[in-house]
Design a protein around this motif. Sequence first.
Motif, PDB file in Angstrom:
ATOM      1  N   GLU A  51       0.828  -1.200   0.000  1.00 59.05           N
ATOM      2  CA  GLU A  51       0.000   0.000   0.000  1.00 59.05           C
ATOM      3  C   GLU A  51       0.868   1.258   0.000  1.00 59.05           C
ATOM      4  O   GLU A  51       0.573   2.233  -0.693  1.00 59.05           O
ATOM      5  CB  GLU A  51      -0.921   0.010   1.240  1.00 59.05           C
ATOM      6  CG  GLU A  51      -1.907  -1.142   1.293  1.00 59.05           C
ATOM      7  CD  GLU A  51      -1.327  -2.464   1.808  1.00 59.05           C
ATOM      8  OE1 GLU A  51      -2.075  -3.447   1.819  1.00 59.05           O
ATOM      9  OE2 GLU A  51      -0.141  -2.518   2.194  1.00 59.05           O
ATOM     10  N   MET A  52       1.939   1.231   0.758  1.00 57.08           N
ATOM     11  CA  MET A  52       2.856   2.368   0.801  1.00 57.08           C
ATOM     12  C   MET A  52       3.469   2.600  -0.577  1.00 57.08           C
ATOM     13  O   MET A  52       3.576   3.735  -1.031  1.00 57.08           O
ATOM     14  CB  MET A  52       3.949   2.112   1.849  1.00 57.08           C
ATOM     15  CG  MET A  52       4.876   3.284   2.086  1.00 57.08           C
ATOM     16  SD  MET A  52       6.336   3.338   1.022  1.00 57.08           S
ATOM     17  CE  MET A  52       7.185   1.855   1.470  1.00 57.08           C
ATOM     18  N   HIS A  53       3.834   1.519  -1.266  1.00 60.67           N
ATOM     19  CA  HIS A  53       4.424   1.648  -2.604  1.00 60.67           C
ATOM     20  C   HIS A  53       3.428   2.216  -3.620  1.00 60.67           C
ATOM     21  O   HIS A  53       3.849   2.837  -4.605  1.00 60.67           O
ATOM     22  CB  HIS A  53       4.995   0.308  -3.080  1.00 60.67           C
ATOM     23  CG  HIS A  53       6.400   0.109  -2.653  1.00 60.67           C
ATOM     24  ND1 HIS A  53       6.735  -0.362  -1.398  1.00 60.67           N
ATOM     25  CD2 HIS A  53       7.564   0.350  -3.289  1.00 60.67           C
ATOM     26  CE1 HIS A  53       8.044  -0.411  -1.301  1.00 60.67           C
ATOM     27  NE2 HIS A  53       8.573   0.012  -2.430  1.00 60.67           N
ATOM     28  N   ASP A  54       2.134   2.011  -3.395  1.00 62.01           N
ATOM     29  CA  ASP A  54       1.136   2.605  -4.280  1.00 62.01           C
ATOM     30  C   ASP A  54       1.237   4.131  -4.284  1.00 62.01           C
ATOM     31  O   ASP A  54       0.808   4.782  -5.239  1.00 62.01           O
ATOM     32  CB  ASP A  54      -0.284   2.197  -3.854  1.00 62.01           C
ATOM     33  CG  ASP A  54      -0.589   0.740  -4.152  1.00 62.01           C
ATOM     34  OD1 ASP A  54       0.144   0.110  -4.952  1.00 62.01           O
ATOM     35  OD2 ASP A  54      -1.563   0.224  -3.569  1.00 62.01           O
ATOM     36  N   HIS A  55       1.806   4.703  -3.234  1.00 58.78           N
ATOM     37  CA  HIS A  55       1.973   6.155  -3.135  1.00 58.78           C
ATOM     38  C   HIS A  55       3.424   6.580  -3.313  1.00 58.78           C
ATOM     39  O   HIS A  55       3.690   7.692  -3.759  1.00 58.78           O
ATOM     40  CB  HIS A  55       1.414   6.645  -1.799  1.00 58.78           C
ATOM     41  CG  HIS A  55      -0.045   6.338  -1.671  1.00 58.78           C
ATOM     42  ND1 HIS A  55      -1.013   7.093  -2.293  1.00 58.78           N
ATOM     43  CD2 HIS A  55      -0.693   5.327  -1.040  1.00 58.78           C
ATOM     44  CE1 HIS A  55      -2.201   6.556  -2.030  1.00 58.78           C
ATOM     45  NE2 HIS A  55      -2.030   5.490  -1.283  1.00 58.78           N
ATOM     46  N   LEU A  56       4.337   5.681  -2.993  1.00 61.10           N
ATOM     47  CA  LEU A  56       5.757   5.988  -3.146  1.00 61.10           C
ATOM     48  C   LEU A  56       6.129   6.149  -4.617  1.00 61.10           C
ATOM     49  O   LEU A  56       6.912   7.045  -4.971  1.00 61.10           O
ATOM     50  CB  LEU A  56       6.604   4.878  -2.504  1.00 61.10           C
ATOM     51  CG  LEU A  56       8.112   5.086  -2.473  1.00 61.10           C
ATOM     52  CD1 LEU A  56       8.475   6.343  -1.687  1.00 61.10           C
ATOM     53  CD2 LEU A  56       8.791   3.854  -1.848  1.00 61.10           C
ATOM     54  N   VAL A  57       5.563   5.321  -5.468  1.00 62.56           N
ATOM     55  CA  VAL A  57       5.878   5.401  -6.903  1.00 62.56           C
ATOM     56  C   VAL A  57       5.474   6.759  -7.485  1.00 62.56           C
ATOM     57  O   VAL A  57       6.306   7.444  -8.089  1.00 62.56           O
ATOM     58  CB  VAL A  57       5.268   4.210  -7.676  1.00 62.56           C
ATOM     59  CG1 VAL A  57       5.405   4.401  -9.175  1.00 62.56           C
ATOM     60  CG2 VAL A  57       5.942   2.903  -7.238  1.00 62.56           C
ATOM     61  N   PRO A  58       4.229   7.233  -7.298  1.00 64.36           N
ATOM     62  CA  PRO A  58       3.916   8.561  -7.830  1.00 64.36           C
ATOM     63  C   PRO A  58       4.668   9.683  -7.109  1.00 64.36           C
ATOM     64  O   PRO A  58       5.020  10.693  -7.742  1.00 64.36           O
ATOM     65  CB  PRO A  58       2.396   8.695  -7.661  1.00 64.36           C
ATOM     66  CG  PRO A  58       1.975   7.601  -6.762  1.00 64.36           C
ATOM     67  CD  PRO A  58       3.034   6.548  -6.800  1.00 64.36           C
ATOM     68  N   ALA A  59       4.940   9.524  -5.820  1.00 61.74           N
ATOM     69  CA  ALA A  59       5.726  10.553  -5.108  1.00 61.74           C
ATOM     70  C   ALA A  59       7.105  10.678  -5.743  1.00 61.74           C
ATOM     71  O   ALA A  59       7.612  11.792  -5.940  1.00 61.74           O
ATOM     72  CB  ALA A  59       5.850  10.199  -3.619  1.00 61.74           C
ATOM     73  N   SER A  60       7.688   9.551  -6.097  1.00 60.58           N
ATOM     74  CA  SER A  60       9.008   9.554  -6.741  1.00 60.58           C
ATOM     75  C   SER A  60       8.939  10.207  -8.117  1.00 60.58           C
ATOM     76  O   SER A  60       9.804  11.020  -8.471  1.00 60.58           O
ATOM     77  CB  SER A  60       9.525   8.123  -6.887  1.00 60.58           C
ATOM     78  OG  SER A  60       9.639   7.506  -5.630  1.00 60.58           O
ATOM     79  N   TYR A  61       7.920   9.870  -8.873  1.00 58.85           N
ATOM     80  CA  TYR A  61       7.737  10.463 -10.202  1.00 58.85           C
ATOM     81  C   TYR A  61       7.657  11.985 -10.097  1.00 58.85           C
ATOM     82  O   TYR A  61       8.289  12.708 -10.868  1.00 58.85           O
ATOM     83  CB  TYR A  61       6.466   9.906 -10.865  1.00 58.85           C
ATOM     84  CG  TYR A  61       6.022  10.734 -12.039  1.00 58.85           C
ATOM     85  CD1 TYR A  61       6.623  10.581 -13.290  1.00 58.85           C
ATOM     86  CD2 TYR A  61       5.027  11.697 -11.895  1.00 58.85           C
ATOM     87  CE1 TYR A  61       6.230  11.362 -14.365  1.00 58.85           C
ATOM     88  CE2 TYR A  61       4.637  12.479 -12.970  1.00 58.85           C
ATOM     89  CZ  TYR A  61       5.235  12.316 -14.198  1.00 58.85           C
ATOM     90  OH  TYR A  61       4.850  13.094 -15.255  1.00 58.85           O
ATOM     91  N   HIS A  62       6.893  12.467  -9.146  1.00 57.02           N
ATOM     92  CA  HIS A  62       6.734  13.916  -9.005  1.00 57.02           C
ATOM     93  C   HIS A  62       8.036  14.577  -8.567  1.00 57.02           C
ATOM     94  O   HIS A  62       8.344  15.687  -9.005  1.00 57.02           O
ATOM     95  CB  HIS A  62       5.584  14.235  -8.055  1.00 57.02           C
ATOM     96  CG  HIS A  62       4.247  13.918  -8.649  1.00 57.02           C
ATOM     97  ND1 HIS A  62       3.776  14.515  -9.799  1.00 57.02           N
ATOM     98  CD2 HIS A  62       3.290  13.049  -8.269  1.00 57.02           C
ATOM     99  CE1 HIS A  62       2.586  14.024 -10.093  1.00 57.02           C
ATOM    100  NE2 HIS A  62       2.262  13.127  -9.172  1.00 57.02           N
ATOM    101  N   ARG A  63       8.829  13.910  -7.740  1.00 55.17           N
ATOM    102  CA  ARG A  63      10.133  14.467  -7.360  1.00 55.17           C
ATOM    103  C   ARG A  63      11.068  14.518  -8.563  1.00 55.17           C
ATOM    104  O   ARG A  63      11.763  15.504  -8.774  1.00 55.17           O
ATOM    105  CB  ARG A  63      10.759  13.648  -6.228  1.00 55.17           C
ATOM    106  CG  ARG A  63      10.279  14.053  -4.865  1.00 55.17           C
ATOM    107  CD  ARG A  63      10.989  13.286  -3.746  1.00 55.17           C
ATOM    108  NE  ARG A  63      10.599  13.814  -2.464  1.00 55.17           N
ATOM    109  CZ  ARG A  63       9.467  13.506  -1.838  1.00 55.17           C
ATOM    110  NH1 ARG A  63       8.615  12.652  -2.383  1.00 55.17           N
ATOM    111  NH2 ARG A  63       9.174  14.053  -0.663  1.00 55.17           N
ATOM    112  N   VAL A  64      11.091  13.452  -9.338  1.00 54.86           N
ATOM    113  CA  VAL A  64      11.941  13.415 -10.529  1.00 54.86           C
ATOM    114  C   VAL A  64      11.547  14.545 -11.485  1.00 54.86           C
ATOM    115  O   VAL A  64      12.406  15.259 -12.012  1.00 54.86           O
ATOM    116  CB  VAL A  64      11.839  12.043 -11.245  1.00 54.86           C
ATOM    117  CG1 VAL A  64      12.460  12.082 -12.629  1.00 54.86           C
ATOM    118  CG2 VAL A  64      12.512  10.957 -10.398  1.00 54.86           C
TER     119      VAL A  64
END
Length: 150
Positions: A51-64
Amino acid sequence: MYQNEYFYRVNNWERVLNLLNQSLYAEEMVCAMSSELFHIPKTKDLTGNREMHDHLVPASYHRVTAVGSSQRLKNGEQQQSIVETLVACIMNAKTQDKKVREGLDTMEQNASPEYKPFIKVIIKWQESAESYLNQAKKALRTMGVSFPTT
């Protein structure tokens, strides 16, 4: 061009870029460490990690994307749409970070005692990622960049 073109031209985007790069570095550590848990037999099904990764992936995309946008601005591009992209990505990353934090808290609660210290380190990296992102937002505000009040 910018609403206050002169102000943007005389400001250095390097500080914003450096802060966003620090946030991204911390995010890389969160990603690497939490993903490792999927490959350890005792933690491969740890409650909260998927569940955490469901949000970590888009958070990473937005940081990149925020880093790329600030790099473009540092390199001299001046389109308002780049600033708008940067602002949106910072806000989107912050939104995703809240859910990442919830997932990490769930993981810590459900981990066996031997893995709790490891998860606490992941949480510290997440705190660092959020702190640098907030510092970048503040730096942008001092440059005259406005953010939505959500």
